[in-house]
Structures are given as structure tokens and as C-alpha cells.
Design an enzyme around this catalytic site. Structure first.
Site, PDB file in Angstrom:
ATOM      1  N   HIS A   1      -5.138 -10.685  -5.226  1.00 18.18           N
ATOM      2  CA  HIS A   1      -4.629  -9.315  -5.203  1.00 18.18           C
ATOM      3  C   HIS A   1      -4.217  -8.770  -6.559  1.00 18.18           C
ATOM      4  O   HIS A   1      -3.542  -7.746  -6.616  1.00 18.18           O
ATOM      5  CB  HIS A   1      -3.402  -9.236  -4.292  1.00 18.18           C
ATOM      6  CG  HIS A   1      -3.738  -9.224  -2.840  1.00 18.18           C
ATOM      7  ND1 HIS A   1      -3.991  -8.061  -2.145  1.00 18.18           N
ATOM      8  CD2 HIS A   1      -3.890 -10.230  -1.947  1.00 18.18           C
ATOM      9  CE1 HIS A   1      -4.255  -8.354  -0.886  1.00 18.18           C
ATOM     10  NE2 HIS A   1      -4.202  -9.666  -0.741  1.00 18.18           N
TER      11      HIS A   1
ATOM     12  N   LYS B   1       4.960   4.685  -4.503  1.00 18.55           N
ATOM     13  CA  LYS B   1       4.457   3.314  -4.614  1.00 18.55           C
ATOM     14  C   LYS B   1       5.544   2.496  -5.274  1.00 18.55           C
ATOM     15  O   LYS B   1       6.520   3.057  -5.759  1.00 18.55           O
ATOM     16  CB  LYS B   1       3.175   3.261  -5.461  1.00 18.55           C
ATOM     17  CG  LYS B   1       3.339   4.015  -6.790  1.00 18.55           C
ATOM     18  CD  LYS B   1       2.033   4.114  -7.586  1.00 18.55           C
ATOM     19  CE  LYS B   1       0.972   5.015  -7.032  1.00 18.55           C
ATOM     20  NZ  LYS B   1      -0.185   4.316  -6.470  1.00 18.55           N
ATOM     21  N   ARG B   2       5.417   1.172  -5.320  1.00 20.84           N
ATOM     22  CA  ARG B   2       6.424   0.387  -6.008  1.00 20.84           C
ATOM     23  C   ARG B   2       6.544   0.837  -7.468  1.00 20.84           C
ATOM     24  O   ARG B   2       5.580   1.310  -8.075  1.00 20.84           O
ATOM     25  CB  ARG B   2       6.081  -1.102  -5.927  1.00 20.84           C
ATOM     26  CG  ARG B   2       6.439  -1.717  -4.590  1.00 20.84           C
ATOM     27  CD  ARG B   2       7.915  -1.593  -4.259  1.00 20.84           C
ATOM     28  NE  ARG B   2       8.719  -2.483  -5.055  1.00 20.84           N
ATOM     29  CZ  ARG B   2       9.224  -3.641  -4.649  1.00 20.84           C
ATOM     30  NH1 ARG B   2       9.012  -4.035  -3.409  1.00 20.84           N
ATOM     31  NH2 ARG B   2       9.928  -4.397  -5.458  1.00 20.84           N
TER      32      ARG B   2
ATOM     33  N   LYS C   1       1.864   0.855 -13.114  1.00 20.37           N
ATOM     34  CA  LYS C   1       1.537   2.027 -12.300  1.00 20.37           C
ATOM     35  C   LYS C   1       1.869   3.328 -13.023  1.00 20.37           C
ATOM     36  O   LYS C   1       1.403   4.395 -12.660  1.00 20.37           O
ATOM     37  CB  LYS C   1       2.284   1.951 -10.969  1.00 20.37           C
ATOM     38  CG  LYS C   1       1.787   0.820 -10.047  1.00 20.37           C
ATOM     39  CD  LYS C   1       2.613   0.735  -8.764  1.00 20.37           C
ATOM     40  CE  LYS C   1       2.196  -0.378  -7.826  1.00 20.37           C
ATOM     41  NZ  LYS C   1       1.035  -0.063  -6.966  1.00 20.37           N
TER      42      LYS C   1
ATOM     43  N   THR D   1      -3.870   1.154  -2.002  1.00 14.70           N
ATOM     44  CA  THR D   1      -4.224   1.618  -0.663  1.00 14.70           C
ATOM     45  C   THR D   1      -3.541   2.951  -0.403  1.00 14.70           C
ATOM     46  O   THR D   1      -4.009   3.738   0.429  1.00 14.70           O
ATOM     47  CB  THR D   1      -3.783   0.608   0.425  1.00 14.70           C
ATOM     48  OG1 THR D   1      -2.423   0.250   0.199  1.00 14.70           O
ATOM     49  CG2 THR D   1      -4.665  -0.620   0.414  1.00 14.70           C
TER      50      THR D   1
ATOM     51  N   LYS E   1      -4.818   6.511   1.690  1.00 16.48           N
ATOM     52  CA  LYS E   1      -4.060   7.271   2.688  1.00 16.48           C
ATOM     53  C   LYS E   1      -4.010   8.752   2.317  1.00 16.48           C
ATOM     54  O   LYS E   1      -4.157   9.625   3.184  1.00 16.48           O
ATOM     55  CB  LYS E   1      -2.625   6.731   2.802  1.00 16.48           C
ATOM     56  CG  LYS E   1      -2.524   5.261   3.181  1.00 16.48           C
ATOM     57  CD  LYS E   1      -1.078   4.742   2.995  1.00 16.48           C
ATOM     58  CE  LYS E   1      -1.015   3.227   2.974  1.00 16.48           C
ATOM     59  NZ  LYS E   1       0.272   2.707   2.461  1.00 16.48           N
TER      60      LYS E   1
HETATM   61  C1  LIG Z   1       0.503   2.058   1.352  1.00 16.86           C
HETATM   62  C2  LIG Z   1       1.864   1.672   0.943  1.00 16.86           C
HETATM   63  C3  LIG Z   1       2.084   1.048  -0.293  1.00 16.86           C
HETATM   64  C4  LIG Z   1       0.969   0.782  -1.284  1.00 16.86           C
HETATM   65  O1  LIG Z   1       0.855   1.894  -2.155  1.00 16.86           O
HETATM   66  P1  LIG Z   1       0.014   1.828  -3.513  1.00 16.86           P
HETATM   67  O2  LIG Z   1       0.024   3.217  -4.015  1.00 16.86           O
HETATM   68  O3  LIG Z   1      -1.347   1.368  -3.151  1.00 16.86           O
HETATM   69  O4  LIG Z   1       0.731   0.877  -4.411  1.00 16.86           O
HETATM   70  C5  LIG Z   1       3.367   0.711  -0.633  1.00 16.86           C
HETATM   71  N1  LIG Z   1       4.401   0.984   0.188  1.00 16.86           N
HETATM   72  C6  LIG Z   1       4.226   1.593   1.367  1.00 16.86           C
HETATM   73  C7  LIG Z   1       5.414   1.887   2.209  1.00 16.86           C
HETATM   74  C8  LIG Z   1       2.957   1.954   1.797  1.00 16.86           C
HETATM   75  O5  LIG Z   1       2.802   2.541   2.996  1.00 16.86           O
END
Ligand SMILES: *Cc1c(COP(=O)(O)O)cnc(C)c1O
Length: 806
Positions: free
Chosen positions: A350, A541-542, A547, A651, A655
Site C-alpha cells: 500500500h 484525508k489523513r 498529501k 480512494t 468517491k
Molecule cells: C476514503 C476515506 C479515506 C481515504 O482518503 P484518501 O483521500 O484516499 O486518503 C480516509 N478516511 C475516510 C474516512 C475515508 O472515507
């Protein structure tokens, strides 16, 4: 519906022990959850029975994290009961939405990796593929984030406090998990065998969760393990009469599943973490052999019955564990055991960040799992013999490929162990898989042709379209009819509607509706709101330097500078609301400084009358799946701005696209595949390409040279350094500013100008409402590829060979 009402009231009266008129919302929520799970129960039992009868090959998905999100809505969707329940509850004077809001989401994951596991098991259930998800039932999941004076404060996530109606504990099916002690050899029938004399052990109690397929009558199982002291422990202590020692021992055992490590992408080599990993993997492997397989099963055929999928390196200790079970416990000889083991595991990597590749010191591993260390050494010896056979005594190569690293201390490289043992190794997006082969594990790619493959990640459309965005779902169903939710490529049929005025109007109405819905949520939870006529620009995101939340901040500061310097009139800029959502690992100092700066910029910009309300920065605390489900459907612009080559897939990006946001993004991870699918006209690409990043590192990256030569960047950084966002105090963001100017590992300054130019293009595009809507619709229509159903099909065809089983 009368049936439902009867069952619900029964649960309330006899399960919860309260009358309707005296019941709390929590009583009602728990009673409803139990009523709904009754409807799933017959399907669950049926699935388990058929599974046992057919003995079809299945997936055992091993993951230290599952970021599930709330369960009630998904269970209602799976059973098709939502409308009946809503009406039935209304007859009792109860609002379904209120009960849904009562649920505390199980936050048993950090971010993308844990959410991916949750999406995958949803897809497998929906596709009728046998799967058991195995993991840990952390008593405290990811911390709850609050802000004090703009700084992150972590609160314990006591998700079990109000009751957990979705789980089924099975203490009678406990497994014993051993640790420490020593090994010894002994002779049996003329052969020398090894055995492990453990020093201590704990019990692993399984808690089963239902994983319902979408309206297909199937319910798979998620089995999460909880640690408790063994009976032997209790007895010894009971007899010794040392109560304090008894409690200490109990606490020690139960610590193992107490808390989720909150580090995302930067694991720390902590002993408890290794204990957690071995704890759940050992319990899971034994559970599969003891309880899923029939009693007389010949383990030679194990590969015909199961594939253990390793979600990152966290469960890799399962490889020597299966070897130990076969060789030490089941009397297989080593070579036969290794043939079986190699077929039973596959590994998903990952990351590419070196600091995220797990290693365990030989010292620690030897103390905690002495037999496993011996087994790892033997696997490594035999592997390196094979390498020598192929390449001769190429000592440099041998050292590079050894599972055991010698520096900075002797340690086990878990990714190498997984690669040697795994039947396949997959990256999670095209670019990532390529870089994995070319940069991270090139020797292994050469040694094992065909072992490395790509499976691009996906997200479940049930949760992230149907549940999160009912308005869009209805619009899609009106256009396409039913069926698209389990066949997401059908979204392609929406393409002609990108030119249909009435559809476009409805599409805009859906966005506006979702913005108002989000605004209500934000008013309730934080007292903030989103303006209807603002472009909603979202980065959730985190928090991680790679990032590049700082790059987003530099954009906001630049816009603020343009206004306060008089360069532009507020009325002449496109009004934007920026939403951040991000948790920082509690020990990650730079990440926490970035959070502080986001909040600081927000308080100044939001309060400055000169801005005339044209810019607004919101940072709702505690980003989680529940908030994601509200924020993402409302977004106009999706920020996916990692430095090229650093984000394995992402991911979140999928979304957003599926919910009709346009992406501003770098050429990184799955962004690349999103852009290829939606087309350049419907994606805002900017920034260095991965080879350019490498070249710039090689040449010697000097971030301050970008600061010196770009006036806008210079001014933005000076504003931060001068104390504009810290009441004139220059010291507050010192660390952050000097990090940017003199280190900037992730090249935010190098990409600044390209990013600002791309954002100016976004503004222009947004002013052309018609064009924007067209692009947003095409994003939805062209990203059906990112359904996790497709990811699962790829795993099944290329790795698992586990067909559906009805
Ligand atoms: C989808 C999701 C992530 C992943 O987000 P990235 O932008 O791909 O890092 C992290 N936290 C939550 C709550 C999510 O639903």
C-alpha cells in the site's frame, strides 16, 4: 409493516426493557438495530450452512484495520427495508434519521487502508463470493479529534459505551495465542523436530459481524478478535491470592486489543503492535483450520480452500505462523509445508514511502516469537540459496534481497517476507504497481517474473453513492432504471445526459440539495455553515506531508493576499468555501503544526471584513466515514494534490468523482486513471510528473529558490512567517516555515505556481455553469470503473480464483 412494528416494540420491551413512552433515543436505536439484524439472521445462517456444505474456496482477508462506518443504514439498504422501517417508526412517532444519527461509527481503522478493507468485504458479499474478514476488535478505535485554540486534541473513542448491537461475541470459540518463551528440539521417529515452549498466552475471543450483500440474500462474516486473560492465568492468580497481581496480569493481556495505533503510513516498531499483529493472525489461521474446515480435512489441500490476503505488511507474521502450524503441530515436512504456504498467501502493498515499510528488529521478534524467527531465518536461507543458484555469488544482490536487514540494526523486512511467500504481490494503482516493480522491489520482480501485478483500488457504490447521496442515486435511477448499483460501468449510459438541459438542471439541484444538507450538519455539530453560492472546495484525508495540505493552504493565503493587498476586489473573485478534514497522528509534530495553521488561517480569513465573505475556511473536527458521507456529495472540487509518486492510489479521489466533483490533482496514484477516464477537459491536472520529481531530487532540490523567484509564493510565506495568522507572533509557525524553505521533502514550493495557475483555471471553469455541470456529469458517467466490485473481480481473476458460490 405491522410485522416490523410488532418486532420493533418487542425488542424495545423485552430486549431493552423499556416501554415506548419512556424509551430514550439510544433505547430506540438499539431496538431498531436488533430488529433489523433479525431480518439478516436467516440469510447469515443460510450462508454459513451452504458454505460448509459446498466447501467452496474462499478468501480470508487479513487486515489490522476495518474502517466500517455506521452499520444501520447499510443493513437497511441490504435488506431493502428502509421504506417500511421509516413508515413503521413514523407510526410510533419516531424519526428514522434521528435513530441513524445515534449510531457511533466503529472507527477501527486510520484512513484509506482500513476503508478499503471495508469496501472489499462489502463487494465480496454483494458478489456472493465466500469471504471471512479477520481483524482486531479494538476497544478504542481511532481517536476522536477536537480542537483547542486551533490545535488538535485527541479524545478516546469509546465506541462501545452505548452498546454495540451489531456484534455477536463467541467466548466458547476462543483461541489461545502464545508469546515469548523459548524453542527446543527433540527427536521423533528418527527425525529432529522443533517445538515452541511459550512464556505466556492470551485468549482471543471472536466477535462476529454480519457483512450483508446488497439485496442478494447473502451475509458474509467479519470476525474481529478481542484479547482477554487466559483461564490458567486467572486460576494461578486466584490461588496465589495476590489480587493486585491478578488485575495487572489481566490488564496486560487485555491491552493487546485495547487501542488502534493511530499512525497512518508511519508505523512505529512498538512491541505491542507486533503483539497485536500476531494475536489476530494466529487466532485467525487457527480459527479457519479448526472451525471453517471440516474436522478431517487434509491440509495438503488447504490452497484449494483458502487464500489469505495480506492487507499490507501488518499480517505478514501469518506466513511463519502457518509454517509453524504445518511443520510443528501437524507434522508436515518443511518442503511440503512451504509448497502449501506459498499458495495460501497473497500480498497487497500500500505504499512507496520508505518510512512506511515495516521492519521488526530481530531482537524484539526473537523475544516475542522465537520459533517464528527461526522459521523466518530458514525461509530466508533457502530463498537466498535460490538467488545464488540463479545469479551466482553476487553478494550485493544477496544483501539487497535478504529478508534480514543488517543496518541500522538487524531486522526483518516484512515486505520482503511477504513477497517471497506471496503467490502474487499487487500494487493498488497502475503507477504505484509500476514503481513497486521498478523502484522498491526491482530485484524481486526480476527474480519472480509474473508475480507482481496491479489491481487498482475501488470504493463500494452502495455506501458512497446510494447511502451517501440518495438524491443523485434517484436521479441516476430515473435515467437508467435499476441495476446500476451492482454494475457500475452502466453509469456510462449517463453520457448523453451531459447535453440534456433538463437533466443538467436536476443535477445542479442535487448538488445544491447536498450542500444545504451538509450545511445543516455543520450547523448542528460545529455552528458553521456552507454558503449556497460558493464553490465548495474540499480536501479531506489523513494529515500527512506527502498529501500536501500546506499546498492547499498556500493557495488560500495567496487568495487572501490578493484581496488584502488590493490586487483584486472581493466581488471579482469566485466565492469559495474550503473544507478540510484530517486527523494527524498524535506523535507527528509537523502534521499537528499544519492543523494549527489551517485553523489559524481560517479564523483570520473568516473574520476579516475585507474578505466580504467571499472566502471561508472550515475545518470540521474528527473527519470519519460518517462525515465523509455528508461532505463528499456536496463537493464541487476535489483536492488530490500529493507529490507525484507518493500516493499509492487514493480512494477519496474516486468517491468525489463518482459524486460529481471535479478533481484538481497531480499525476499520481489513481488520479492518473481518473483523468484518463474522464478526459483532460474534465480534470484539472498540475504539477511535476514522477520522473521530474526524481530528477529534481537528484539534481538537488532547493526550495528557497522557488520562494526567491516567485513573488506570490514569497508573499504568502512571508504572511505566515510575519505572524499574520498568529496575532503578530512570528514564532508560532517558525518550524513549519523553515521546514518549507529549507527541507520541503514533498516539494510543495516546486509545485506552487502550477497549482495556483490550475486553481485560476478552476475559477474560470466554474463561472461557466453549463460547462461545469457537463464536466461533473461526465465525471460520474465515466468513473464506474472505480467500483470495488471491479477491484474484487480483478483479485478473483488474477489472484484468488474464488468464483461466486450460491
Ligand atoms: C476514503 C476515506 C479515506 C481515504 O482518503 P484518501 O483521500 O484516499 O486518503 C480516509 N478516511 C475516510 C474516512 C475515508 O472515507
Amino acid at each position: 409493516m405491522d410485522g416490523f412494528i410488532r418486532e420493533f416494540l418487542r425488542e424495545l420491551n423485552f430486549g431493552q426493557g423499556v416501554a415506548l413512552s419512556f424509551s430514550s433515543i439510544n433505547d430506540q436505536y438499539l431496538a431498531l438495530a436488533r430488529t433489523v439484524r433479525h431480518y439478516l439472521m436467516a440469510r447469515w445462517l443460510g450462508t454459513l450452512r451452504r458454505q460448509f456444505e459446498t466447501q467452496a474456496k474462499g478468501v480470508a482477508y487479513l487486515s489490522a484495520e476495518y474502517l466500517l462506518g455506521r452499520q444501520l443504514g447499510n443493513a437497511l439498504l441490504a435488506t431493502g427495508l428502509t421504506d417500511i422501517v421509516e413508515e413503521g417508526l413514523a407510526k410510533c412517532g419516531i424519526d428514522l434519521a434521528t435513530l441513524r444519527a445515534q449510531e457511533v461509527e466503529p472507527g477501527l481503522g486510520n484512513g484509506g487502508l482500513g476503508r478499503l478493507a471495508a469496501c472489499f468485504i462489502d463487494s465480496l458479499a454483494t458478489m456472493s463470493v465466500p469471504c471471512v474478514g479477520y481483524g482486531i476488535r479494538y476497544e478504542y478505535g481511532i481517536f476522536r479529534q477536537t480542537f483547542e485554540d486551533g490545535r488538535q486534541v485527541e479524545q478516546p473513542d469509546n465506541w462501545l459505551a452505548l452498546g454495540s448491537p451489531w456484534e455477536f461475541p463467541h467466548p466458547e470459540a476462543a483461541q489461545i495465542v502464545n508469546f515469548a518463551g523459548h524453542t527446543e528440539t527433540y527427536e521423533e521417529d528418527g527425525t529432529v523436530r522443533s517445538r515452541w515452549i511459550p512464556g505466556w498466552s492470551v485468549q482471543a475471543i471472536p466477535y462476529n459481524y454480519m457483512v450483508p450483500g446488497y439485496q442478494n440474500g447473502r451475509v458474509n462474516t467479519l470476525r474481529l478478535w478481542s484479547a482477554v486473560a487466559t483461564n490458567a492465568f486467572d486460576l494461578r492468580i486466584f490461588n496465589s491470592g495476590d489480587y493486585a497481581e491478578a488485575v495487572r496480569a489481566q490488564t496486560f493481556a487485555e491491552n493487546i486489543s485495547k487501542v488502534l495505533y493511530p499512525e497512518d503510513s508511519t508505523p512505529q516498531g512498538k512491541e505491542l503492535r507486533l503483539q497485536q499483529q500476531y494475536f489476530f493472525v494466529s487466532a485467525s489461521i487457527h480459527d479457519f483450520i479448526d472451525n471453517v474446515l471440516p474436522a478431517d480435512f487434509d491440509l495438503t489441500h488447504l490452497p484449494d480452500r483458502v487464500i489469505f490476503q495480506l492487507n499490507d505488511t501488518h499480517p505478514v507474521i501469518g506466513v511463519p505462523e502457518l509454517m509453524r502450524v504445518l511443520v510443528d503441530e501437524k507434522d508436515f515436512d518443511w518442503d511440503d509445508a512451504w509448497e502449501i504456504t506459498k499458495k495460501c498467501f497473497a500480498y497487497t502493498c500500500h505504499t512507496l514511502l520508505p518510512e512506511a515499510l515495516e521492519v521488526w528488529s530481530v531482537d524484539l521478534l526473537g523475544r516475542l516469537l522465537p520459533r517464528h524467527l527461526e522459521i523466518i531465518y530458514r525461509i530466508n536461507d533457502e530463498f537466498l540459496d535460490e538467488v545464488r543458484e540463479r545469479f551466482g555469488d553476487d553478494e550485493l544482490r544477496i544483501r539487497r534481497m535478504s529478508i534480514i536487514a543488517e543496518h541500522p540494526e538487524r531486522s526483518v523486512r516484512m515486505a520482503y517476507l511477504a513477497t517471497v511467500a506471496g503467490s502474487k504481490v499487487n500494487g493498488v494503482a497502475e503507477l504505484h504497481s509500476q514503481l513497486l516493480r521498478d523502484k522498491v522491489l526491482p530485484d524481486f520482480d526480476e527474480f519472480y517474473p509474473g508475480k507482481f501485478i496491479n489491481v487498482t483500488n475501488g470504493v463500494t457504490p452502495r455506501r458512497f453513492i446510494r447511502l451517501a447521496n440518495p438524491a443523485l442515486s434517484e436521479l441516476i435511477t430515473d435515467a437508467l432504471g435499476v441495476g446500476w448499483l451492482t454494475d457500475l460501468e452502466r453509469l456510462r449510459e449517463l453520457e448523453p445526459y451531459a447535453e440534456d438541459e433538463e437533466f443538467k438542471e436536476r443535477f445542479r439541484a442535487v448538488k445544491a440539495h447536498n450542500k444545504r444538507r451538509l450545511s445543516r450538519v455543520l450547523v448542528d455539530r460545529d455552528g458553521t455553515s456552507v454558503d449556497d453560492d460558493h464553490l465548495l472546495d474540499v480536501m479531506v484525508k489523513r494529515l500527512h506531508e506527502y498529501k500536501r495540505q500546506t499546498l492547499k493552504l498556500l493557495h488560500i493565503v495567496t487568495l487572501y493576499d490578493r484581496i488584502t493587498s488590493g490586487e483584486v476586489k472581493p466581488a471579482d473573485i469566485v466565492p469559495r468555501t474550503f473544507i478540510f478534514g484530517a486527523k494527524a497522528a498524535p506523535g507527528y509534530r509537523m502534521a499537528k503544526e499544519i492543523i494549527h495553521l489551517i485553523n489559524a488561517v481560517g479564523s483570520v480569513v473568516n473574520a476579516d471584513p475585507a474578505v466580504e465573505g467571499r472566502l471561508k475556511v472550515l475545518f470540521p473536527p474528527n473527519y470519519n466515514v460518517t462525515l465523509a458521507e455528508k461532505v463528499i456529495p456536496a463537493a464541487d472540487l476535489s483536492e488530490q494534490i500529493s507529490l507525484a509518486g507518493k500516493e499509492a492510489s487514493g480512494t477519496g479521489n474516486m468517491k468525489f468523482a463518482l459524486n460529481g466533483a471535479l478533481t484538481i490533482g497531480t499525476d499520481d496514484g489513481a488520479n492518473i486513471e481518473i483523468r484518463e477516464l474522464v478526459g483532460d477537459d474534465n480534470f484539472f491536472l498540475f504539477g511535476l510528473l514522477e520522473p521530474e520529481v526524481e530528477a529534481l531530487y537528484a539534481k538537488g532540490y532547493v526550495p528557497s529558490s522557488f520562494y526567491e523567484s516567485d513573488e506570490g509564493l514569497h508573499r504568502a510565506i512571508d504572511m505566515i512567517a510575519r505572524g499574520t495568522f498568529s496575532g503578530g507572533d512570528r514564532g508560532v509557525f517558525d518550524g513549519l516555515v523553515s521546514n518549507l524553505l529549507y527541507d520541503d521533502r514533498f516539494m510543495a514550493l516546486a509545485d506552487y505556481r502550477a497549482y495556483i495557475d490550475a486553481q485560476d483555471e478552476v475559477d474560470k471553469a466554474y463561472l461557466d455553469e453549463d460547462r461545469w455541470t457537463r464536466s461533473a456529469i461526465l465525471n460520474v458517467a465515466r468513473t464506474g470503473f472505480f467500483s470495488s466490485d471491479r477491484s474484487m473481480r480483478n483479485y478473483i481473476d488474477r489472484i484468488w480464483h474464488t468464483p461466486p458460490s450460491f
